[in-house]
Write a protein that holds these residues in place. Structure first.
Motif, PDB file in Angstrom:
ATOM      1  N   ASP A 112       3.926  -0.980   4.142  1.00  0.00           N
ATOM      2  CA  ASP A 112       2.630  -1.600   4.399  1.00  0.00           C
ATOM      3  C   ASP A 112       2.362  -2.716   3.387  1.00  0.00           C
ATOM      4  OD1 ASP A 112       0.055  -2.228   5.128  1.00  0.00           O
ATOM      5  OD2 ASP A 112      -0.765  -0.233   4.767  1.00  0.00           O
ATOM      6  N   LEU A 113       2.756  -3.920   3.735  1.00  0.00           N
ATOM      7  CA  LEU A 113       2.508  -5.081   2.884  1.00  0.00           C
ATOM      8  C   LEU A 113       1.081  -5.551   3.137  1.00  0.00           C
ATOM      9  CD1 LEU A 113       3.724  -7.116   0.867  1.00  0.00           C
ATOM     10  CD2 LEU A 113       4.358  -8.510   2.841  1.00  0.00           C
ATOM     11  N   ARG A 114       0.252  -5.578   2.110  1.00  0.00           N
ATOM     12  CA  ARG A 114      -1.158  -5.916   2.253  1.00  0.00           C
ATOM     13  C   ARG A 114      -1.441  -7.397   2.013  1.00  0.00           C
ATOM     14  NH1 ARG A 114      -4.865  -1.385   2.288  1.00  0.00           N
ATOM     15  NH2 ARG A 114      -3.761   0.053   3.659  1.00  0.00           N
ATOM     16  N   SER A 115      -0.676  -8.035   1.151  1.00  0.00           N
ATOM     17  CA  SER A 115      -0.871  -9.466   0.875  1.00  0.00           C
ATOM     18  C   SER A 115       0.413 -10.052   0.330  1.00  0.00           C
ATOM     19  CB  SER A 115      -2.010  -9.670  -0.130  1.00  0.00           C
ATOM     20  OG  SER A 115      -1.664  -9.139  -1.395  1.00  0.00           O
ATOM     21  N   GLY A 116       0.470 -11.388   0.373  1.00  0.00           N
ATOM     22  CA  GLY A 116       1.631 -12.071  -0.186  1.00  0.00           C
ATOM     23  C   GLY A 116       2.359 -12.976   0.782  1.00  0.00           C
ATOM     24  N   ARG A 117       1.986 -12.931   2.069  1.00  0.00           N
ATOM     25  CA  ARG A 117       2.648 -13.788   3.061  1.00  0.00           C
ATOM     26  C   ARG A 117       1.737 -14.919   3.544  1.00  0.00           C
ATOM     27  NH1 ARG A 117       5.391 -10.260   7.466  1.00  0.00           N
ATOM     28  NH2 ARG A 117       6.416 -12.213   7.854  1.00  0.00           N
ATOM     29  N   TRP A 142       0.848  -1.194   0.000  1.00  0.00           N
ATOM     30  CA  TRP A 142       0.000   0.000   0.000  1.00  0.00           C
ATOM     31  C   TRP A 142       0.878   1.235   0.000  1.00  0.00           C
ATOM     32  CZ3 TRP A 142      -4.773   1.547  -0.806  1.00  0.00           C
ATOM     33  CH2 TRP A 142      -5.192   2.772  -0.295  1.00  0.00           C
ATOM     34  N   CYS A 143       0.572   2.148  -0.898  1.00  0.00           N
ATOM     35  CA  CYS A 143       1.263   3.435  -0.945  1.00  0.00           C
ATOM     36  C   CYS A 143       0.331   4.474  -0.322  1.00  0.00           C
ATOM     37  CB  CYS A 143       1.602   3.815  -2.385  1.00  0.00           C
ATOM     38  SG  CYS A 143       2.389   5.445  -2.499  1.00  0.00           S
ATOM     39  N   ALA A 144       0.696   4.998   0.838  1.00  0.00           N
ATOM     40  CA  ALA A 144      -0.136   5.988   1.526  1.00  0.00           C
ATOM     41  C   ALA A 144      -0.259   7.298   0.742  1.00  0.00           C
ATOM     42  CB  ALA A 144       0.399   6.238   2.931  1.00  0.00           C
ATOM     43  N   PRO A 145       0.848   7.849   0.210  1.00  0.00           N
ATOM     44  CA  PRO A 145       0.706   9.104  -0.539  1.00  0.00           C
ATOM     45  C   PRO A 145      -0.217   8.984  -1.759  1.00  0.00           C
ATOM     46  CG  PRO A 145       3.011   8.756   0.015  1.00  0.00           C
ATOM     47  CD  PRO A 145       2.263   7.481   0.379  1.00  0.00           C
ATOM     48  N   CYS A 146      -0.189   7.850  -2.436  1.00  0.00           N
ATOM     49  CA  CYS A 146      -1.029   7.650  -3.624  1.00  0.00           C
ATOM     50  C   CYS A 146      -2.390   7.052  -3.276  1.00  0.00           C
ATOM     51  CB  CYS A 146      -0.350   6.701  -4.614  1.00  0.00           C
ATOM     52  SG  CYS A 146       1.146   7.350  -5.363  1.00  0.00           S
ATOM     53  N   ALA A 147      -2.507   6.468  -2.083  1.00  0.00           N
ATOM     54  CA  ALA A 147      -3.719   5.764  -1.650  1.00  0.00           C
ATOM     55  C   ALA A 147      -4.082   4.644  -2.622  1.00  0.00           C
ATOM     56  CB  ALA A 147      -4.874   6.736  -1.462  1.00  0.00           C
ATOM     57  N   PRO A 164      12.039 -10.658  -7.147  1.00  0.00           N
ATOM     58  CA  PRO A 164      12.227 -10.332  -5.738  1.00  0.00           C
ATOM     59  C   PRO A 164      11.442  -9.074  -5.377  1.00  0.00           C
ATOM     60  CG  PRO A 164      14.210  -9.762  -6.973  1.00  0.00           C
ATOM     61  CD  PRO A 164      13.263 -10.433  -7.928  1.00  0.00           C
ATOM     62  N   PRO A 165      11.057  -8.968  -4.103  1.00  0.00           N
ATOM     63  CA  PRO A 165      10.188  -7.864  -3.699  1.00  0.00           C
ATOM     64  C   PRO A 165      10.862  -6.496  -3.820  1.00  0.00           C
ATOM     65  CG  PRO A 165      10.860  -9.175  -1.803  1.00  0.00           C
ATOM     66  CD  PRO A 165      11.375  -9.875  -3.016  1.00  0.00           C
ATOM     67  N   PHE A 166      10.072  -5.545  -4.307  1.00  0.00           N
ATOM     68  CA  PHE A 166      10.526  -4.165  -4.457  1.00  0.00           C
ATOM     69  C   PHE A 166       9.430  -3.278  -3.892  1.00  0.00           C
ATOM     70  CE2 PHE A 166      11.362  -0.260  -7.006  1.00  0.00           C
ATOM     71  CZ  PHE A 166      12.676  -0.051  -6.621  1.00  0.00           C
ATOM     72  N   PHE A 167       9.687  -2.669  -2.757  1.00  0.00           N
ATOM     73  CA  PHE A 167       8.681  -1.933  -2.007  1.00  0.00           C
ATOM     74  C   PHE A 167       8.643  -0.438  -2.318  1.00  0.00           C
ATOM     75  CE2 PHE A 167       9.296  -5.810   0.363  1.00  0.00           C
ATOM     76  CZ  PHE A 167       8.001  -6.179   0.672  1.00  0.00           C
ATOM     77  N   TRP A 168       8.918  -0.070  -3.537  1.00  0.00           N
ATOM     78  CA  TRP A 168       8.846   1.326  -3.963  1.00  0.00           C
ATOM     79  C   TRP A 168       7.652   1.482  -4.876  1.00  0.00           C
ATOM     80  CZ3 TRP A 168      12.010   5.314  -2.426  1.00  0.00           C
ATOM     81  CH2 TRP A 168      13.111   4.957  -1.645  1.00  0.00           C
ATOM     82  N   CYS A 169       6.819   2.478  -4.585  1.00  0.00           N
ATOM     83  CA  CYS A 169       5.634   2.748  -5.402  1.00  0.00           C
ATOM     84  C   CYS A 169       6.062   3.137  -6.816  1.00  0.00           C
ATOM     85  CB  CYS A 169       4.805   3.869  -4.781  1.00  0.00           C
ATOM     86  SG  CYS A 169       3.369   4.330  -5.772  1.00  0.00           S
ATOM     87  N   PRO A 170       5.519   2.446  -7.825  1.00  0.00           N
ATOM     88  CA  PRO A 170       5.894   2.777  -9.199  1.00  0.00           C
ATOM     89  C   PRO A 170       5.298   4.110  -9.668  1.00  0.00           C
ATOM     90  CG  PRO A 170       4.215   1.072  -9.182  1.00  0.00           C
ATOM     91  CD  PRO A 170       4.602   1.314  -7.747  1.00  0.00           C
ATOM     92  N   ARG A 171       4.314   4.600  -8.947  1.00  0.00           N
ATOM     93  CA  ARG A 171       3.645   5.852  -9.345  1.00  0.00           C
ATOM     94  C   ARG A 171       4.358   7.093  -8.799  1.00  0.00           C
ATOM     95  NH1 ARG A 171      -2.647   7.340  -8.240  1.00  0.00           N
ATOM     96  NH2 ARG A 171      -2.609   9.301  -9.356  1.00  0.00           N
ATOM     97  N   CYS A 172       4.658   7.093  -7.482  1.00  0.00           N
ATOM     98  CA  CYS A 172       5.249   8.300  -6.867  1.00  0.00           C
ATOM     99  C   CYS A 172       6.700   8.097  -6.429  1.00  0.00           C
ATOM    100  CB  CYS A 172       4.399   8.758  -5.689  1.00  0.00           C
ATOM    101  SG  CYS A 172       4.456   7.644  -4.264  1.00  0.00           S
TER     102      CYS A 172
END
Length: 118
Positions: free
Chosen positions: A99-104, A72-77, A85-93
């Motif tokens: 905030d991992l919402r699913s996948g575990r 979840w990206c809070a600034p973009c909502a 491999p996981p990359f936790f950077w929002c592609p938009r902003c």
């Protein structure tokens, strides 16, 4: 291969849940497996086939529902795919997310009895 111990635990838990519902034979067990759970679905399926022999689930099949990793990206909502491999950077902003919402996930979501066994 830790999938064998996971498959054994799935069989034990599914058997206990089925018996609690009065079911004596199970035709299928459905599990949700997250992309970041560390479980390889094909290896889990193979391990399930090996581990089920000689149990009450000897003829059961394993149905694996794969769950993609989403953050979840809070600034973009908005949610975005994390990937592997996981990359936790929002592609938009281009901001990091914590905030991992699913996948575990690794959970049994359904047990299908053999008709006439309940």
């Amino acid at each position: 291969m830790h999938e064998l111990s996971i498959a054994t635990a799935i069989i034990e838990q599914a058997d206990a849940l089925a018996r609690a519902d009065g079911t004596e034979a199970v035709s299928a067990v459905t599990v949700r497996v997250g992309e970041l759970s560390g479980v390889v679905p094909d290896a889990l399926d193979f391990a399930f086939e090996v581990a089920r022999d000689g149990t009450a689930l000897a003829s059961a099949r394993l149905v694996v529902e794969q769950v993609p990793a989403q953050a979840w990206c809070a600034p973009c909502a908005e949610e975005f795919a994390v990937g592997m491999p996981p990359f936790f950077w929002c592609p938009r902003c281009d901001q990091p997310s914590q905030d991992l919402r699913s996948g575990r996930e690794l959970e049994i979501t359904g047990i299908e009895p053999i008709l006439g066994s309940a």
